[in-house]
Design a protein around this motif. Sequence first.
Motif, short mmCIF file in Angstrom:
data_model
loop_
_atom_site.label_atom_id
_atom_site.label_comp_id
_atom_site.label_asym_id
_atom_site.label_seq_id
_atom_site.Cartn_x
_atom_site.Cartn_y
_atom_site.Cartn_z
N ILE A 198 2.66 1.76 3.95
CA ILE A 198 2.01 0.50 3.59
C ILE A 198 0.54 0.54 3.99
CG2 ILE A 198 1.91 -1.97 4.07
CD1 ILE A 198 4.15 -1.24 2.19
N ASN A 199 0.23 1.13 5.15
CA ASN A 199 -1.16 1.24 5.57
C ASN A 199 -1.94 2.12 4.61
OD1 ASN A 199 -3.28 2.88 7.52
ND2 ASN A 199 -3.17 0.69 8.00
N GLN A 200 -1.35 3.24 4.19
CA GLN A 200 -2.03 4.12 3.24
C GLN A 200 -2.29 3.40 1.91
OE1 GLN A 200 -0.43 8.31 3.04
NE2 GLN A 200 0.99 7.47 4.54
N ILE A 201 -1.30 2.67 1.44
CA ILE A 201 -1.45 1.94 0.18
C ILE A 201 -2.52 0.87 0.30
CG2 ILE A 201 -0.28 0.40 -1.46
CD1 ILE A 201 2.34 1.98 -0.72
N SER A 202 -2.51 0.14 1.41
CA SER A 202 -3.49 -0.93 1.62
C SER A 202 -4.91 -0.39 1.60
CB SER A 202 -3.24 -1.62 2.97
OG SER A 202 -1.98 -2.23 3.00
N ASN A 203 -5.11 0.81 2.13
CA ASN A 203 -6.46 1.36 2.23
C ASN A 203 -6.86 2.17 1.00
OD1 ASN A 203 -6.96 0.34 4.84
ND2 ASN A 203 -5.82 2.01 5.77
N ALA A 204 -5.96 2.29 0.03
CA ALA A 204 -6.27 3.11 -1.15
C ALA A 204 -7.13 2.39 -2.16
CB ALA A 204 -4.96 3.57 -1.82
N PHE A 205 -7.09 1.05 -2.15
CA PHE A 205 -7.78 0.28 -3.18
C PHE A 205 -9.19 -0.08 -2.74
CE2 PHE A 205 -3.28 -0.40 -3.95
CZ PHE A 205 -3.20 -0.14 -5.31
N GLU A 206 -10.12 0.00 -3.68
CA GLU A 206 -11.51 -0.31 -3.38
C GLU A 206 -11.79 -1.81 -3.49
OE1 GLU A 206 -13.52 2.24 -6.10
OE2 GLU A 206 -13.21 4.03 -4.87
N SER A 207 -10.87 -2.57 -4.06
CA SER A 207 -10.99 -4.03 -4.08
C SER A 207 -9.59 -4.61 -4.03
CB SER A 207 -11.72 -4.52 -5.33
OG SER A 207 -10.86 -4.52 -6.46
N GLU A 208 -9.49 -5.89 -3.72
CA GLU A 208 -8.19 -6.55 -3.63
C GLU A 208 -7.78 -7.20 -4.95
OE1 GLU A 208 -7.88 -9.12 -0.28
OE2 GLU A 208 -8.77 -7.67 1.12
N GLU A 209 -8.57 -7.02 -5.99
CA GLU A 209 -8.25 -7.63 -7.28
C GLU A 209 -6.97 -7.05 -7.85
OE1 GLU A 209 -9.73 -10.10 -9.10
OE2 GLU A 209 -10.83 -10.44 -7.24
N PRO A 210 -6.00 -7.91 -8.26
CA PRO A 210 -4.78 -7.38 -8.88
C PRO A 210 -5.07 -6.75 -10.23
CG PRO A 210 -4.85 -9.78 -9.03
CD PRO A 210 -6.00 -9.37 -8.16
N GLY A 211 -4.15 -5.88 -10.65
CA GLY A 211 -4.31 -5.21 -11.93
C GLY A 211 -5.17 -3.96 -11.87
N GLN A 212 -5.51 -3.50 -10.66
CA GLN A 212 -6.37 -2.35 -10.50
C GLN A 212 -5.56 -1.11 -10.11
OE1 GLN A 212 -9.81 -2.55 -11.05
NE2 GLN A 212 -9.28 -4.62 -11.76
#
Length: 342
Positions: A286-300
């Motif tokens: 979950i920590n890896q997934i949380s840090n993988a995205f460059e923004s919190e916008e859904p659909g990315q």
Amino acid sequence: MTAKTQYVKDLTPGQPAADVFCLGAARLAQAKNGPFWTLVLEDATGQIEAKIWSPAAGNYADLAPGQFVYVEGQVGAYRDRPQINVERLRVLPPEEYAPDLSQFVPTSAEPPEALLEQLTELCRAEISYAPWRKFCAKVLSHPDFRDRLVEAPGAKNVHHAYRGGLLEHTLSVARLVLAICERYPHLDRDTLVAAAMCHDLGKAWELTAGPARDYTDEGRLLGHIVITLELVEPLLKKCGIDPELALHFKHILLAHHGEYEYGSPRRPKTAEAFVLHFADNIDAKINQISNAFESEEPGQWSPFARTLDRYLYNPRRTPRETNEKSPRPREKDAQCLLPLKA
């Protein structure tokens, strides 16, 4: 040297880079047209890869993790991630540059000292067996352990790789195993919570703290699982833990990586060992997934996550609503839920 103004989180392709960073990694390799450096530059906001191509790479012979460097270059992109093509780099000697470490060392969202107090209170409140309660209190208050625990990352770079990361991960795993014990009350709750609290203790000795997270000699030669067993053995005896409970506890620690190919000296052979293994794995993922995205916008979609060997998707989530049939989680249960972003 002027104050730092550029941070990793703000670097985007197409812009120039010109500021001080800490070298998180430095590797010299050989291509057909000459040598080149692959660097990891970091500050308190994250990491970015950088390249020094030939022939300029030949001008640098002693780059090493932990050095502070002034970098000039252009931000490009490689495999959907920003990357700096370095034009000039200068190593800043200690007598010239005294860094403000708060600008360069990523830290957990919650202060590590507060996480340590929460973990201490959780063990005091949730463990009923007095010897286990005494054991946990001694581990968390040990004068040789406390400072290391506060400073320690949870890993070199895969998950929770920041100051306080070890405590953040440990607290999450302890809360997860408590939630699982609520569903399966036959589990040995006290031994499991004690094992959750200790499972990665050795990482505070396996890895260096500070700007350059790297493996110590002890970490390379023994690994955190063996180090943990060495650290806890005297305290198990001092606190009068029943030998059979201590044996089970040590098996849970030895087996928490799950499989031999993942560095586990033993595979899980009890229900509690399986629970800790999966709780540990869930929190790390979950920590890896949380840090993988460059923004919190859904659909990315994320850039390619090498440690998970895939691209990741951030879906739209169902809005939370309250009604008689679907009440909000109770306060105790809500503590066990993990946010998308740490």
